[in-house]
Design a protein around this motif. Structure first.
Motif, PDB file in Angstrom:
ATOM      1  N   ARG A 168      22.520  14.044  -1.895  1.00 58.62           N
ATOM      2  CA  ARG A 168      22.669  12.708  -1.330  1.00 58.62           C
ATOM      3  C   ARG A 168      23.524  12.713  -0.068  1.00 58.62           C
ATOM      4  NH1 ARG A 168      25.501   9.076  -4.205  1.00 58.62           N
ATOM      5  NH2 ARG A 168      24.230   7.231  -3.828  1.00 58.62           N
ATOM      6  N   LEU A 169      23.041  11.992   0.936  1.00 59.97           N
ATOM      7  CA  LEU A 169      23.826  11.662   2.127  1.00 59.97           C
ATOM      8  C   LEU A 169      23.953  10.149   2.142  1.00 59.97           C
ATOM      9  CD1 LEU A 169      24.988  12.010   5.088  1.00 59.97           C
ATOM     10  CD2 LEU A 169      22.612  11.700   5.838  1.00 59.97           C
ATOM     11  N   CYS A 170      25.176   9.644   2.191  1.00 60.12           N
ATOM     12  CA  CYS A 170      25.406   8.198   2.225  1.00 60.12           C
ATOM     13  C   CYS A 170      26.169   7.822   3.483  1.00 60.12           C
ATOM     14  CB  CYS A 170      26.177   7.735   0.990  1.00 60.12           C
ATOM     15  SG  CYS A 170      25.212   7.834  -0.542  1.00 60.12           S
ATOM     16  N   LEU A 171      25.693   6.786   4.132  1.00 63.57           N
ATOM     17  CA  LEU A 171      26.333   6.229   5.324  1.00 63.57           C
ATOM     18  C   LEU A 171      26.855   4.851   4.941  1.00 63.57           C
ATOM     19  CD1 LEU A 171      23.439   7.085   7.818  1.00 63.57           C
ATOM     20  CD2 LEU A 171      25.409   8.522   7.211  1.00 63.57           C
ATOM     21  N   GLU A 172      28.173   4.714   4.886  1.00 64.38           N
ATOM     22  CA  GLU A 172      28.786   3.453   4.466  1.00 64.38           C
ATOM     23  C   GLU A 172      29.684   2.959   5.584  1.00 64.38           C
ATOM     24  OE1 GLU A 172      31.026   1.488   0.584  1.00 64.38           O
ATOM     25  OE2 GLU A 172      30.775   3.667   0.730  1.00 64.38           O
ATOM     26  N   ALA A 173      29.394   1.762   6.065  1.00 66.95           N
ATOM     27  CA  ALA A 173      30.149   1.254   7.216  1.00 66.95           C
ATOM     28  C   ALA A 173      30.106  -0.267   7.236  1.00 66.95           C
ATOM     29  CB  ALA A 173      29.558   1.812   8.514  1.00 66.95           C
ATOM     30  N   THR A 174      30.973  -0.835   8.057  1.00 62.68           N
ATOM     31  CA  THR A 174      30.937  -2.272   8.331  1.00 62.68           C
ATOM     32  C   THR A 174      30.250  -2.471   9.666  1.00 62.68           C
ATOM     33  OG1 THR A 174      32.977  -2.683   7.094  1.00 62.68           O
ATOM     34  CG2 THR A 174      32.308  -4.349   8.709  1.00 62.68           C
ATOM     35  N   TRP A 175      29.190  -3.253   9.639  1.00 63.34           N
ATOM     36  CA  TRP A 175      28.427  -3.538  10.848  1.00 63.34           C
ATOM     37  C   TRP A 175      28.901  -4.850  11.462  1.00 63.34           C
ATOM     38  CZ3 TRP A 175      24.681  -0.512  13.173  1.00 63.34           C
ATOM     39  CH2 TRP A 175      24.327   0.644  12.469  1.00 63.34           C
ATOM     40  N   HIS A 176      29.100  -4.835  12.773  1.00 61.58           N
ATOM     41  CA  HIS A 176      29.611  -5.994  13.493  1.00 61.58           C
ATOM     42  C   HIS A 176      28.535  -6.521  14.437  1.00 61.58           C
ATOM     43  CE1 HIS A 176      33.891  -4.978  12.420  1.00 61.58           C
ATOM     44  NE2 HIS A 176      33.321  -3.796  12.269  1.00 61.58           N
ATOM     45  N   ALA A 177      28.250  -7.806  14.315  1.00 61.18           N
ATOM     46  CA  ALA A 177      27.324  -8.475  15.220  1.00 61.18           C
ATOM     47  C   ALA A 177      28.038  -9.660  15.847  1.00 61.18           C
ATOM     48  CB  ALA A 177      26.073  -8.926  14.462  1.00 61.18           C
ATOM     49  N   ALA A 178      27.358 -10.358  16.745  1.00 59.41           N
ATOM     50  CA  ALA A 178      27.987 -11.485  17.429  1.00 59.41           C
ATOM     51  C   ALA A 178      28.371 -12.589  16.458  1.00 59.41           C
ATOM     52  CB  ALA A 178      27.033 -12.027  18.500  1.00 59.41           C
ATOM     53  N   SER A 179      27.685 -12.680  15.334  1.00 59.59           N
ATOM     54  CA  SER A 179      27.911 -13.787  14.408  1.00 59.59           C
ATOM     55  C   SER A 179      28.751 -13.432  13.190  1.00 59.59           C
ATOM     56  CB  SER A 179      26.558 -14.330  13.933  1.00 59.59           C
ATOM     57  OG  SER A 179      25.772 -14.717  15.027  1.00 59.59           O
TER      58      SER A 179
END
Length: 247
Positions: A168-179
Motif C-alpha cells: 500500500r501507498l497512501c497519500l494523506e494531506a489537507t487540500w486547500h482551495a479558494a473556498s
C-alpha cells in the motif's frame, strides 16, 4: 441583536454542514473502516443540520426564510471545493493514462504484494505527473505535497505519504482551495509478478500494468520522475489563493 447573531451562526453552520455532506455523498467511498467513522460524523452533522434548519425559521424574519429557499454564494463555493476534494480522493492520479486504465488487466494468481522497501525505491523523491497537476513524495519526513490546476478548479496540498509491506501507498494531506480546506486520503495497492508491477486505487479502482519489466511508453510509471514538479507551482498557488480569499 443577540437573536440575529444566533441566526447568522446557525445559518453559517447549516450551510457548511450541508455542503460538506453533499461533497461526501458525491465521493461515495464509504467502504473502508476509516471511512465508516467519517460516515458517522457526516450522519451526526446531518442531524445537527436538520435541527438547525428547523430552528432557523423561528429565529429569523420573513426575508431570512425567503433567502433559505436558494443556496447562498458561500454554500455554492463550499460545495465546489468539496467536489474538488472528492475528485482528488477518488484518485486523480490514475487518470493520467486513460488508455491503460481503460483496458481490462488481470493480475496473475502468483503475484505478491510489493514490500515497503520496493515501494520506497519506486516512489521516494519522485514527482508523480498528473493531467492537471503533480504530487511529490519527498524522502525527508515522508512529506507529500501537490497541486492541481484544471477545469475542476485550483488546489494545493501538504501532508504525508506512507508505505507498507502489504503493497500500500497512501497519500494523506489537507487540500486547500479558494473556498476552504478539506482532508483527503488516497491509497493505492501494488502487486508484482515476474518484474511486472500492477497497481490500482484501493477503493473502487481497476488494476493496470503500472510498469512492465522493460518500461514502455504507456506505463504509468513513466510519470514518476526525479525532477521537482511541485514546489515552485505550489508556492504560486498558495499566493494566488491567499490573495483571492482577501479580495
Amino acid at each position: 441583536m443577540a437573536v440575529m447573531e444566533t441566526e447568522q451562526d446557525l445559518s453559517a453552520l447549516a450551510e457548511q454542514s450541508h455542503a460538506r455532506w453533499i461533497g461526501a455523498r458525491i465521493c461515495a467511498i464509504g467502504k473502508s473502516a476509516s471511512t465508516q467513522g467519517n460516515l458517522r460524523d457526516i450522519a451526526s452533522r446531518r442531524n445537527r443540520q436538520r435541527a438547525l434548519r428547523a430552528a432557523a425559521p423561528r429565529l429569523g424574519s420573513h426575508e431570512h426564510g425567503r433567502n433559505n429557499m436558494k443556496p447562498s454564494r458561500k454554500q455554492t463555493s463550499l460545495l465546489a471545493a468539496a467536489s474538488l476534494a472528492c475528485a482528488i480522493v477518488l484518485g486523480l492520479a490514475t487518470a493520467s493514462n486513460a488508455a491503460v486504465a481503460a483496458t481490462t488487466t488481470k493480475v496473475p494468481d502468483g503475484a505478491r504484494p510489493m514490500t515497503a522497501a520496493e515501494l520506497y525505491m519506486l516512489y521516494h523523491d519522485k514527482s508523480w505527473r498528473w493531467p492537471d497537476g503533480a504530487g511529490r513524495m519527498q524522502n525527508t519526513d515522508r512529506r507529500f505535497s501537490a497541486w492541481v490546476d484544471g477545469t475542476g478548479g485550483q488546489s494545493w496540498a501538504e501532508g504525508r505519504w506512507a508505505i507498507t509491506d502489504t503493497g500500500r501507498l497512501c497519500l494523506e494531506a489537507t487540500w486547500h482551495a479558494a473556498s476552504g480546506q478539506f482532508p483527503a486520503k488516497t491509497c493505492f495497492v501494488h502487486r508484482i509478478f515476474d518484474g511486472t508491477i500492477y497497481q490500482k486505487r484501493e477503493t473502487g479502482g481497476a488494476w493496470i500494468v503500472f510498469r512492465h519489466p522493460t518500461t514502455e511508453k504507456t506505463d504509468e510509471a513513466t510519470n514518476l520522475i526525479a525532477d521537482d514538479l511541485v514546489s515552485q507551482r505550489l508556492e504560486a498557488l498558495k499566493t494566488s489563493l491567499t490573495v483571492r480569499k482577501t479580495e
